[in-house]
Design a protein around this motif. Sequence first.
Motif, PDB file in Angstrom:
ATOM      1  N   MET A   1       0.831  -1.204   0.000  1.00  0.00           N
ATOM      2  CA  MET A   1       0.000   0.000   0.000  1.00  0.00           C
ATOM      3  C   MET A   1       0.867   1.256   0.000  1.00  0.00           C
ATOM      4  SD  MET A   1      -3.350   0.904   1.742  1.00  0.00           S
ATOM      5  CE  MET A   1      -3.837   2.369   2.605  1.00  0.00           C
ATOM      6  N   PHE A   2       0.494   2.168  -0.854  1.00  0.00           N
ATOM      7  CA  PHE A   2       1.218   3.421  -1.006  1.00  0.00           C
ATOM      8  C   PHE A   2       0.267   4.532  -0.587  1.00  0.00           C
ATOM      9  CE2 PHE A   2       4.992   3.881  -4.059  1.00  0.00           C
ATOM     10  CZ  PHE A   2       5.629   4.731  -3.192  1.00  0.00           C
ATOM     11  N   GLU A   3       0.750   5.433   0.217  1.00  0.00           N
ATOM     12  CA  GLU A   3      -0.155   6.462   0.718  1.00  0.00           C
ATOM     13  C   GLU A   3       0.553   7.800   0.856  1.00  0.00           C
ATOM     14  OE1 GLU A   3      -2.028   4.945   4.245  1.00  0.00           O
ATOM     15  OE2 GLU A   3      -3.461   6.601   4.238  1.00  0.00           O
ATOM     16  N   VAL A   4      -0.102   8.865   0.414  1.00  0.00           N
ATOM     17  CA  VAL A   4       0.394  10.196   0.761  1.00  0.00           C
ATOM     18  C   VAL A   4      -0.693  10.871   1.578  1.00  0.00           C
ATOM     19  CG1 VAL A   4       1.980  10.517  -1.163  1.00  0.00           C
ATOM     20  CG2 VAL A   4      -0.381  11.117  -1.469  1.00  0.00           C
ATOM     21  N   ARG A   5      -0.291  11.522   2.661  1.00  0.00           N
ATOM     22  CA  ARG A   5      -1.267  12.142   3.550  1.00  0.00           C
ATOM     23  C   ARG A   5      -0.992  13.629   3.709  1.00  0.00           C
ATOM     24  NH1 ARG A   5      -1.235   7.871   8.524  1.00  0.00           N
ATOM     25  NH2 ARG A   5      -2.265   6.141   7.431  1.00  0.00           N
ATOM     26  N   HIS A   6      -1.988  14.401   3.336  1.00  0.00           N
ATOM     27  CA  HIS A   6      -1.961  15.853   3.579  1.00  0.00           C
ATOM     28  C   HIS A   6      -0.665  16.498   3.112  1.00  0.00           C
ATOM     29  CE1 HIS A   6      -5.425  14.863   5.954  1.00  0.00           C
ATOM     30  NE2 HIS A   6      -4.697  14.073   6.726  1.00  0.00           N
ATOM     31  N   ILE A   7      -0.237  16.229   1.893  1.00  0.00           N
ATOM     32  CA  ILE A   7       1.022  16.838   1.488  1.00  0.00           C
ATOM     33  C   ILE A   7       0.818  18.222   0.880  1.00  0.00           C
ATOM     34  CG2 ILE A   7       2.416  14.741   1.213  1.00  0.00           C
ATOM     35  CD1 ILE A   7       1.846  14.947  -1.795  1.00  0.00           C
ATOM     36  N   ASP A  24      -2.673  20.157   0.914  1.00  0.00           N
ATOM     37  CA  ASP A  24      -3.470  19.169   1.635  1.00  0.00           C
ATOM     38  C   ASP A  24      -3.944  18.050   0.701  1.00  0.00           C
ATOM     39  OD1 ASP A  24      -4.483  18.053   3.900  1.00  0.00           O
ATOM     40  OD2 ASP A  24      -6.415  19.053   3.740  1.00  0.00           O
ATOM     41  N   PHE A  25      -2.997  17.488  -0.049  1.00  0.00           N
ATOM     42  CA  PHE A  25      -3.318  16.439  -1.012  1.00  0.00           C
ATOM     43  C   PHE A  25      -3.141  15.071  -0.357  1.00  0.00           C
ATOM     44  CE2 PHE A  25      -2.048  13.392  -4.268  1.00  0.00           C
ATOM     45  CZ  PHE A  25      -2.952  13.629  -5.289  1.00  0.00           C
ATOM     46  N   SER A  26      -4.136  14.216  -0.504  1.00  0.00           N
ATOM     47  CA  SER A  26      -4.026  12.862   0.044  1.00  0.00           C
ATOM     48  C   SER A  26      -4.453  11.845  -1.001  1.00  0.00           C
ATOM     49  CB  SER A  26      -4.913  12.700   1.278  1.00  0.00           C
ATOM     50  OG  SER A  26      -4.448  13.516   2.316  1.00  0.00           O
ATOM     51  N   LEU A  27      -3.817  10.683  -0.971  1.00  0.00           N
ATOM     52  CA  LEU A  27      -4.168   9.618  -1.906  1.00  0.00           C
ATOM     53  C   LEU A  27      -3.687   8.296  -1.328  1.00  0.00           C
ATOM     54  CD1 LEU A  27      -4.990   8.638  -4.850  1.00  0.00           C
ATOM     55  CD2 LEU A  27      -2.606   8.995  -5.464  1.00  0.00           C
ATOM     56  N   ALA A  28      -4.512   7.278  -1.461  1.00  0.00           N
ATOM     57  CA  ALA A  28      -4.096   5.943  -1.018  1.00  0.00           C
ATOM     58  C   ALA A  28      -4.237   4.993  -2.186  1.00  0.00           C
ATOM     59  CB  ALA A  28      -4.958   5.481   0.144  1.00  0.00           C
ATOM     60  N   GLN A  30      -4.330   1.057  -3.119  1.00  0.00           N
ATOM     61  CA  GLN A  30      -4.475  -0.264  -2.509  1.00  0.00           C
ATOM     62  C   GLN A  30      -3.460  -1.237  -3.084  1.00  0.00           C
ATOM     63  OE1 GLN A  30      -6.437  -0.443   0.054  1.00  0.00           O
ATOM     64  NE2 GLN A  30      -7.028   1.672  -0.354  1.00  0.00           N
ATOM     65  N   PRO A  31      -3.045  -2.228  -2.266  1.00  0.00           N
ATOM     66  CA  PRO A  31      -2.114  -3.226  -2.777  1.00  0.00           C
ATOM     67  C   PRO A  31      -2.700  -3.946  -3.990  1.00  0.00           C
ATOM     68  CG  PRO A  31      -2.449  -3.505  -0.415  1.00  0.00           C
ATOM     69  CD  PRO A  31      -3.403  -2.452  -0.871  1.00  0.00           C
ATOM     70  N   ARG A  32      -1.820  -4.258  -4.917  1.00  0.00           N
ATOM     71  CA  ARG A  32      -2.155  -5.005  -6.125  1.00  0.00           C
ATOM     72  C   ARG A  32      -3.146  -4.306  -7.048  1.00  0.00           C
ATOM     73  NH1 ARG A  32      -2.260 -11.312  -4.361  1.00  0.00           N
ATOM     74  NH2 ARG A  32      -0.171 -11.315  -3.525  1.00  0.00           N
ATOM     75  N   SER A  33      -3.303  -3.012  -6.874  1.00  0.00           N
ATOM     76  CA  SER A  33      -4.181  -2.326  -7.814  1.00  0.00           C
ATOM     77  C   SER A  33      -3.335  -1.675  -8.900  1.00  0.00           C
ATOM     78  CB  SER A  33      -5.035  -1.284  -7.096  1.00  0.00           C
ATOM     79  OG  SER A  33      -4.227  -0.324  -6.485  1.00  0.00           O
ATOM     80  N   PHE A  34      -3.946  -1.505 -10.052  1.00  0.00           N
ATOM     81  CA  PHE A  34      -3.279  -0.907 -11.206  1.00  0.00           C
ATOM     82  C   PHE A  34      -3.997   0.405 -11.468  1.00  0.00           C
ATOM     83  CE2 PHE A  34      -1.844  -1.998 -15.855  1.00  0.00           C
ATOM     84  CZ  PHE A  34      -1.362  -0.724 -15.994  1.00  0.00           C
ATOM     85  N   VAL A  35      -3.355   1.494 -11.085  1.00  0.00           N
ATOM     86  CA  VAL A  35      -4.001   2.799 -11.144  1.00  0.00           C
ATOM     87  C   VAL A  35      -3.443   3.607 -12.310  1.00  0.00           C
ATOM     88  CG1 VAL A  35      -4.489   4.912  -9.857  1.00  0.00           C
ATOM     89  CG2 VAL A  35      -4.183   2.750  -8.638  1.00  0.00           C
TER      90      VAL A  35
END
Lengths: 257, 291
Positions: A1-7, A24-28, A30-35
Amino acid sequence: MFEVRHIDKTYSPGTVQQTCLFSDFSLAIQPRSFVSVVGSNGSGKTSLLNILCGSIGVDQGTILMNGEDITHLKEFRRYRRIGRVYQNPALGTCPSMTILENLAMADNKGHSFNLHPGVNRKRISAYRDLLSPLGLGLEDKLSVPVGMLSGGQRQVLALVMATMTPLDFLILDEHTAALDPKTAETVMHLTDQVVREKKLTTLMVTHNLRHAVEYGDRILMMHQGQIVLDKDGEEKKALQVDDLLGLFNSISIECGN
Amino acid sequence: MLMSILEQGLIYGILALGLLITYRILDFPDLTVDSSFPLGAAVSAVLTVQGMAPVLTLFFAVLAGCLAGLITGLIHVKCKVRDLLSGIITMTGLYSVNLNIAGKANVPLFGGDTLFRNALTKSLPAFLSPFSTLLIILIISMLAKLALDWFLSTKAGFLLRAAGDNPSVVTTLAQDQGRVKILGLMIANSLVALSGAVMCQQQRYFDISMGTGAMVIGLASVIIGTNLFRRFTFIKSTSMAVIGSILYKACVALALQMGLDASFMKLITAVLFLIILVSSQIRPKKVSLHV
């Protein structure tokens, strides 16, 4: 899982060129997802990739990889678990070294680069097996310097090199943008195959809306440092290129283009 | 004269091997060379005068050169100073260090044993003795070349080549570019110092100014060698550098032969370098100005 919180990220702070990209950019992811990430130039797609990989820092906020805070981890250390393919085919390979030497280096990722022989002869047949299904004839050119290959061949090699060792994340930075339409399709097809086979968590930035719609299981559209569209699952499947194009145009008109 | 060309060419060939790493492989214009060359000479001269076996002094010269490279590397990588300036800083500082190691600007190796005049060379059969100097130089430079060849074929050597070829590959391989650069500078300056030490043993004196223009000589050798043999891919670039160095010395000797005074040596060096650069149409690759 890759996550950026409130950057937060501001370019050239304190100058006339000061531009606030993320606030205030956030994004998560999910594991094994292709975004897939689409968006106009300057929308922050590539900056997002660079922030994740550590080539640029953030002013505020945290970046998490599998729950671990990597905000202050050096760029090269993050690549222990990240593979990346760049837009420019020249960036992923060493031109004056042969295909074999390039592959041997990529094969050694995660291990120490010590005084053992650079090429492990026993691995050569494995490299051939890796290259021959690609149908580009690269397996017969192992001793050819990579600089002699075409852009498409180099990009395929870069993709192979990036995904050779076990990875958690694959970052694709408009990796088909510099290729002719046919090669772009080949590379995209290969990418999809590798991602599925290795069950990689993948983040792909692309300008090709059709690729974004056809491949992957989640789509993001970015605009001025914000996510303006985020669809996954069934919603993503129902999405058509025209829908995306419509949204794209309406955003551009807002900006006065 | 042929002997002297071969001797000098092979000694500077070791220097050229060092520059092959910085200039050709790492794409780093390393000016440290102008001081690490006399550094090796100073260390070797002083230790020889103090009675150490000449062969052993080479080892300490290499060590000193290694340190010089380390300093340039640290200045460049850790202090984020431009590549060219990092070399200039070390070069300037080392001048004083060299003077202090040697104690004075000129240290002659009178009478005592040198690398080229000792019990072993005296015991050589008569037909070999005129060639003993050349033979020893040949052995040392071949050892240096083979060692470098070997290193460049290892994993660490691959990484060094990648660092000059495409630094972003090094980063995506999860390796620190900075460390690779520092390692390259250390190896390069070790070779340069070795070359200086052998030179000092051969001419039997150390002189503080012997390094002036060393970088130009090394670069010219590398460029001559790699351009002349560009089409012969089976010749290793290390061999090209050494052969280039011999050819360069031959050119200089030719210029002197044509009646130019020895005081024009550096001018000949510079003009010859310019001619080589222009005629090969390969100007130094663009120097990257960022760290």
